[in-house]
Design a protein around this motif. Structure first.
Motif, PDB file in Angstrom:
ATOM      1  N   ARG A   2     -22.358  69.814  70.869  1.00  0.00           N
ATOM      2  CA  ARG A   2     -21.309  68.877  70.356  1.00  0.00           C
ATOM      3  C   ARG A   2     -20.673  70.100  69.297  1.00  0.00           C
ATOM      4  O   ARG A   2     -19.243  69.374  68.673  1.00  0.00           O
ATOM      5  CB  ARG A   2     -22.832  68.113  70.279  1.00  0.00           C
ATOM      6  CG  ARG A   2     -23.018  66.952  71.059  1.00  0.00           C
ATOM      7  CD  ARG A   2     -22.820  65.503  70.972  1.00  0.00           C
ATOM      8  NE  ARG A   2     -23.708  65.760  69.788  1.00  0.00           N
ATOM      9  CZ  ARG A   2     -25.543  65.913  70.439  1.00  0.00           C
ATOM     10  NH1 ARG A   2     -25.932  65.820  71.459  1.00  0.00           N
ATOM     11  NH2 ARG A   2     -26.833  65.908  69.419  1.00  0.00           N
ATOM     12  N   GLU A   3     -21.922  70.717  68.514  1.00  0.00           N
ATOM     13  CA  GLU A   3     -20.720  71.248  67.568  1.00  0.00           C
ATOM     14  C   GLU A   3     -20.036  72.074  67.805  1.00  0.00           C
ATOM     15  O   GLU A   3     -18.791  72.147  66.650  1.00  0.00           O
ATOM     16  CB  GLU A   3     -22.368  72.095  66.724  1.00  0.00           C
ATOM     17  CG  GLU A   3     -21.816  73.031  65.728  1.00  0.00           C
ATOM     18  CD  GLU A   3     -21.169  72.005  64.214  1.00  0.00           C
ATOM     19  OE1 GLU A   3     -20.466  72.226  63.998  1.00  0.00           O
ATOM     20  OE2 GLU A   3     -21.603  71.013  64.472  1.00  0.00           O
ATOM     21  N   ARG A  15     -16.762  70.121  68.347  1.00  0.00           N
ATOM     22  CA  ARG A  15     -16.272  69.702  66.976  1.00  0.00           C
ATOM     23  C   ARG A  15     -15.391  70.931  66.230  1.00  0.00           C
ATOM     24  O   ARG A  15     -14.591  70.504  65.425  1.00  0.00           O
ATOM     25  CB  ARG A  15     -17.952  69.432  65.822  1.00  0.00           C
ATOM     26  CG  ARG A  15     -18.273  67.697  66.140  1.00  0.00           C
ATOM     27  CD  ARG A  15     -19.525  67.158  64.871  1.00  0.00           C
ATOM     28  NE  ARG A  15     -20.076  67.951  65.021  1.00  0.00           N
ATOM     29  CZ  ARG A  15     -21.446  67.566  66.219  1.00  0.00           C
ATOM     30  NH1 ARG A  15     -21.256  66.555  66.842  1.00  0.00           N
ATOM     31  NH2 ARG A  15     -23.094  68.392  65.499  1.00  0.00           N
ATOM     32  N   THR A  22     -11.759  70.675  67.925  1.00  0.00           N
ATOM     33  CA  THR A  22     -10.749  69.244  67.598  1.00  0.00           C
ATOM     34  C   THR A  22     -11.107  69.710  66.320  1.00  0.00           C
ATOM     35  O   THR A  22      -9.351  69.391  66.024  1.00  0.00           O
ATOM     36  CB  THR A  22     -11.864  68.244  67.825  1.00  0.00           C
ATOM     37  OG1 THR A  22     -12.960  68.258  69.258  1.00  0.00           O
ATOM     38  CG2 THR A  22     -11.157  67.218  66.954  1.00  0.00           C
ATOM     39  N   GLU A  23     -11.559  70.055  65.005  1.00  0.00           N
ATOM     40  CA  GLU A  23     -11.120  70.722  63.779  1.00  0.00           C
ATOM     41  C   GLU A  23      -9.859  72.010  63.413  1.00  0.00           C
ATOM     42  O   GLU A  23      -9.366  71.867  62.396  1.00  0.00           O
ATOM     43  CB  GLU A  23     -12.598  70.569  63.467  1.00  0.00           C
ATOM     44  CG  GLU A  23     -12.961  69.404  62.817  1.00  0.00           C
ATOM     45  CD  GLU A  23     -14.772  69.600  62.836  1.00  0.00           C
ATOM     46  OE1 GLU A  23     -14.945  70.832  61.869  1.00  0.00           O
ATOM     47  OE2 GLU A  23     -15.093  68.829  61.880  1.00  0.00           O
TER      48      GLU A  23
END
Length: 338
Positions: A220-221, A224, A227-228
């Motif tokens: 999940r990290e 993220r 996405t960022e």
């Protein structure tokens, strides 16, 4: 311009949004056309059930139909929604569809409504889509049907099928755009605060939705991080280091939990980032390409054409033209009471 009739089929445990989403599109187009086309409405939307009885939707809402299916005139557009009620379909409804649906000029299914059309023998030899979670079941139950789980909707001559729930809005907007033109569909979309329009070949599998799938925190990290930082080095080797896994372990784990390989996930994140930037900013194409990790405008152009069948410039044009707000008055005739 003549008025096209749109008939929505109702049955117990229908998915309410499968009905009300496309219905709002056609009603919005009706308002727009009445205001802009000399008072002649483009559509007349109605709902009907077997016997004309009220039906309870899967969410508990009670819909009172406008009429009895047995007494309905053949419509220009027949919309068959989905929902839990398609899992144990009423034989009488299947018989009605088998006999009456071919009389409609256009036949539309939303979500698992495709199951009802398949049971009625109306999808044989046709390429269709449905909600991704039910696509394999549809294909196994009806091998005579070509099921494609990827697109949000498919239009095949007079037959149109869409993916789950909100994809029915995209399909309805596509039909409105064909009938009334881009300005009308754009006005309806803006009034409903939805995109005009996700192209039919856009995937059901949004990267942002997929980001909610991974179970392990390291993965999940990584999602993220992607996405960022769409413009960062997002190679498998780099992402594997972030997850503290070997590249091979990372690729296997990511694919197993997210459902697509990391490279394909990165492609989707970059495309979605570019789309948002084109919609929400005045940045140039080259600047957008760099900011979203494409490196060159040509690389971004190829990605847009492959997935959306539009160039970045055309995509921006479709989302930023002038528009005419919809009139706020309601049409005089009655629509279903919820």
């Amino acid at each position: 311009m003549r008025t096209r009739t749109v008939l929505f089929v109702l049955f117990p445990d229908v998915q309410s949004l499968d009905v009300t989403g496309p219905l709002e599109v056609f009603v919005g187009a009706e308002r727009w056309s009445t205001h802009h086309r000399g008072g002649q409405p483009a559509y007349r939307a109605r709902t009907a059930s077997l016997g004309g009885v009220p039906v309870r939707t899967s969410s508990g809402l009670l819909i009172t139909p406008d009429e009895d299916l047995y007494r309905s005139e053949p419509p220009d557009i027949l919309v068959v929604p989905g929902g839990a009620g398609t899992r144990a379909s009423d034989p009488a409804l299947i018989d009605w569809l088998r006999t009456e649906a071919p009389r409609a000029s256009r036949l539309v299914s939303v979500c698992t409504g495709a199951f009802l059309l398949a049971e009625a023998g109306l999808l044989t030899g046709r390429r269709v889509t449905t909600h991704w979670d039910y696509a394999n079941t549809l294909a196994q139950r009806h091998p005579e049907v070509e099921v494609d789980a990827e697109p949000i909707f498919i239009r095949d001559a007079e037959l149109s099928t869409s993916a789950g729930v909100t994809a029915g809005i995209d399909l309805a907007l596509d039909l409105v755009e064909e009938d009334l033109g881009h300005d009308a569909a754009l006005a309806v979309a803006r009034d409903l605060v939805v995109f005009l329009r996700r192209p039919g070949n856009q995937s059901q599998f949004s990267a942002q939705l997929a980001a909610q799938v991974a179970h392990r925190e390291p993965l999940r990290e990584v999602q993220r991080w992607i996405t960022e930082r769409p413009d960062a080095d997002l190679s498998v080797d780099t992402l594997a280091q972030l997850a503290h896994l070997s590249p091979r372990q990372f690729a296997r784990a990511f694919t197993a939990e997210v459902g697509i390989p990391p490279g394909r996930y990165v492609d989707r994140v970059r495309l979605e980032a570019a789309r948002r930037r084109l919609e929400d900013s005045t940045d140039g194409i080259a600047e957008t390409a760099r900011a979203c990790g494409y490196g060159t405008p040509e690389a971004m152009r190829r990605a847009f054409l492959r997935v959306l069948a539009l160039s970045p410039a055309e995509y921006r044009r479709r989302f930023q033209p002038g528009f005419t707000p919809l009139p706020r008055e309601r049409p005089a005739h009655r629509h279903p009471a919820l």
